[in-house]
Scaffold this motif. Structure first.
Motif, mmCIF file in Angstrom:
data_model
loop_
_atom_site.group_PDB
_atom_site.id
_atom_site.type_symbol
_atom_site.label_atom_id
_atom_site.label_comp_id
_atom_site.label_asym_id
_atom_site.label_seq_id
_atom_site.Cartn_x
_atom_site.Cartn_y
_atom_site.Cartn_z
ATOM 1 N N MET A 135 -10.914 8.061 0.455
ATOM 2 C CA MET A 135 -10.225 8.677 -0.675
ATOM 3 C C MET A 135 -9.612 7.609 -1.580
ATOM 4 O O MET A 135 -9.671 7.711 -2.815
ATOM 5 C CB MET A 135 -9.142 9.627 -0.161
ATOM 6 C CG MET A 135 -9.680 10.781 0.675
ATOM 7 S SD MET A 135 -8.364 11.733 1.474
ATOM 8 C CE MET A 135 -7.427 12.248 0.040
ATOM 9 N N ILE A 136 -9.023 6.570 -0.957
ATOM 10 C CA ILE A 136 -8.409 5.497 -1.742
ATOM 11 C C ILE A 136 -9.465 4.724 -2.520
ATOM 12 O O ILE A 136 -9.298 4.418 -3.712
ATOM 13 C CB ILE A 136 -7.600 4.559 -0.823
ATOM 14 C CG1 ILE A 136 -6.432 5.327 -0.184
ATOM 15 C CG2 ILE A 136 -7.099 3.346 -1.592
ATOM 16 C CD1 ILE A 136 -5.675 4.525 0.851
ATOM 17 N N LYS A 149 -12.394 5.775 -3.475
ATOM 18 C CA LYS A 149 -12.932 6.632 -4.531
ATOM 19 C C LYS A 149 -11.987 6.667 -5.731
ATOM 20 O O LYS A 149 -12.427 6.658 -6.898
ATOM 21 C CB LYS A 149 -13.165 8.041 -3.997
ATOM 22 C CG LYS A 149 -13.835 8.964 -4.991
ATOM 23 C CD LYS A 149 -14.106 10.320 -4.366
ATOM 24 C CE LYS A 149 -14.791 11.248 -5.384
ATOM 25 N NZ LYS A 149 -15.070 12.575 -4.792
ATOM 26 N N ARG A 150 -10.677 6.691 -5.465
ATOM 27 C CA ARG A 150 -9.713 6.702 -6.549
ATOM 28 C C ARG A 150 -9.745 5.382 -7.313
ATOM 29 O O ARG A 150 -9.625 5.364 -8.548
ATOM 30 C CB ARG A 150 -8.316 6.961 -6.007
ATOM 31 C CG ARG A 150 -7.227 6.967 -7.069
ATOM 32 C CD ARG A 150 -5.900 7.412 -6.503
ATOM 33 N NE ARG A 150 -5.931 8.819 -6.088
ATOM 34 C CZ ARG A 150 -4.871 9.466 -5.631
ATOM 35 N NH1 ARG A 150 -3.702 8.838 -5.525
ATOM 36 N NH2 ARG A 150 -4.971 10.734 -5.272
ATOM 37 N N GLU A 164 -12.375 3.400 -7.620
ATOM 38 C CA GLU A 164 -13.603 3.377 -8.414
ATOM 39 C C GLU A 164 -13.478 4.239 -9.667
ATOM 40 O O GLU A 164 -13.925 3.854 -10.748
ATOM 41 C CB GLU A 164 -14.774 3.860 -7.555
ATOM 42 C CG GLU A 164 -15.154 2.885 -6.437
ATOM 43 C CD GLU A 164 -16.269 3.431 -5.582
ATOM 44 O OE1 GLU A 164 -16.713 4.572 -5.868
ATOM 45 O OE2 GLU A 164 -16.703 2.742 -4.642
ATOM 46 N N SER A 165 -12.870 5.383 -9.536
ATOM 47 C CA SER A 165 -12.703 6.245 -10.697
ATOM 48 C C SER A 165 -11.732 5.637 -11.698
ATOM 49 O O SER A 165 -11.877 5.819 -12.913
ATOM 50 C CB SER A 165 -12.203 7.627 -10.259
ATOM 51 O OG SER A 165 -10.933 7.524 -9.602
ATOM 52 N N ARG A 166 -10.736 4.890 -11.214
ATOM 53 C CA ARG A 166 -9.802 4.224 -12.118
ATOM 54 C C ARG A 166 -10.490 3.102 -12.882
ATOM 55 O O ARG A 166 -10.178 2.835 -14.049
ATOM 56 C CB ARG A 166 -8.617 3.667 -11.322
ATOM 57 C CG ARG A 166 -7.552 3.016 -12.179
ATOM 58 C CD ARG A 166 -6.468 2.408 -11.319
ATOM 59 N NE ARG A 166 -5.479 1.700 -12.121
ATOM 60 C CZ ARG A 166 -4.498 0.949 -11.633
ATOM 61 N NH1 ARG A 166 -4.381 0.810 -10.323
ATOM 62 N NH2 ARG A 166 -3.646 0.337 -12.419
#
Length: 333
Positions: free
Chosen positions: A37-38, A40-41, A43-45
């Motif tokens: 989850m971290i 993925k966050r 990468e999206s940032r």
């Protein structure tokens, strides 16, 4: 007895009520489930960078940096720069001052007279280097990876991450690498006073524009500086390379302690003693309380004919009193 029993019942009811509406949190956290989850966050940032509106700012910073290097390189061929042999002190003038502020090599001595040698461009524009990252949110640099990454000027790395291309011929006039900041301009001594004044004004404008642009970029892009040394890292978190020279023999083995970086960390002001018209030809230690200071670039440009911005007047002590005249001045120098 009945009153005491009634009091205890009231207290127990209050405790039971607070317990009923309180939340209980488990201290056991499954980090293996949180890690994806971290990541993925993160990468999206990263998709939000570089910020399109800040790309022109980064390009302007690279242009003004190139103009600043070129201008200072021209001026120091006409106005001599003196550097202390044993400490970072710098003075702009034909002869160094006699103010006893030298701390010697690694601060082994205190309040000594400086031993002056010829200085150069790096004494005026202090180079600040950092690790070059392929992207802002890549993995944290480990200690064993410190030789695998290039070291580039911190301002260039900040502009690089902000979307500017330092390899663009229009952005890196005079070179962007630290080893190219030699500053040897042919024919600078033959310039007229009018041309020299124009160069000084342009150099001073470039200095102010560079610091203003870096301040804008730092509002949008993270940068860190070590609390104990001058190491700078451009990115959301500092690296793990154990290079802190001040405390490398302590229990944390040279690990940096990071904090938010400011403009002075990436573009050091390099304050120098400044000689005013009312001061003696050589600054003496007895008058150190009367003399003013100025950033080295500002002092260099004002000696070439530029007018310093009013925000520097306080530290420059423009209208300040001169030091009392010593009868043995000629005997001292």
């Amino acid at each position: 007895m009945a009153l005491r029993k009634k009091l205890w019942c009231t207290i127990l009811e209050d405790v039971n009520g607070c317990t009923m509406f309180s939340r209980f949190y488990s201290s056991k956290v499954d980090l293996k489930k949180l890690r994806p989850m971290i990541l993925k966050r993160i990468e999206s940032r990263a998709k939000d960078y570089p910020i399109q509106a800040m790309i022109p700012v980064a390009q302007d910073v690279l242009k003004t940096r190139a103009l600043l290097i070129q201008g200072v390189s021209t001026l120091i061929n006409v106005f001599p720069v003196m550097a202390c042999k044993f400490c970072p002190e710098v003075y702009i003038g034909e002869k160094g001052h006699l103010i006893q502020t030298c701390h010697g090599y690694k601060r082994y001595a205190k309040n000594q007279v400086h031993e002056w040698i010829s200085g150069g461009l790096n004494d005026i524009l202090v180079p600040v280097e950092t690790f070059h990252l392929q992207n802002m949110f890549q993995d944290v640099i480990k200690h064993h990876q410190r030789f695998d990454l290039d070291r580039v000027p911190a301002v260039v790395e900040l502009c690089w991450q902000a979307g500017a291309d330092p390899y663009n011929d229009n952005l890196h006039v005079g070179g962007w690498k630290s080893d190219s900041m030699c500053g040897d301009v042919v024919g600078a001594e033959s310039l007229s006073p009018h041309d020299m004044r124009l160069i000084a004004k342009g150099t001073l404008r470039a200095w102010e524009a560079l610091r203003h642009g870096v301040q804008k970029l730092l509002l949008a892009y993270p940068a860190k500086v070590c609390k104990h040394c001058s190491e700078v890292h451009v990115g959301p978190s500092g690296h793990k390379a154990r290079l802190c020279g001040v405390f490398k023999y302590e229990t944390w083995h040279g690990t940096h302690f990071w904090k938010k970086a400011e403009v002075d960390d990436l573009v050091p002001s390099k304050l120098v003693w400044r000689r005013r018209p009312q001061d003696p030809p050589v600054l003496l230690d007895e008058g150190r309380d009367y003399y003013g200071h100025a950033p080295a670039v500002v002092d260099l440009c004002t000696q070439a004919g530029a007018i310093a911005p009013s925000k520097y007047f306080c530290m420059m002590k423009v209208q300040g009193l001169s030091a009392p005249v010593e009868s043995n001045f000629e005997a001292v120098y």
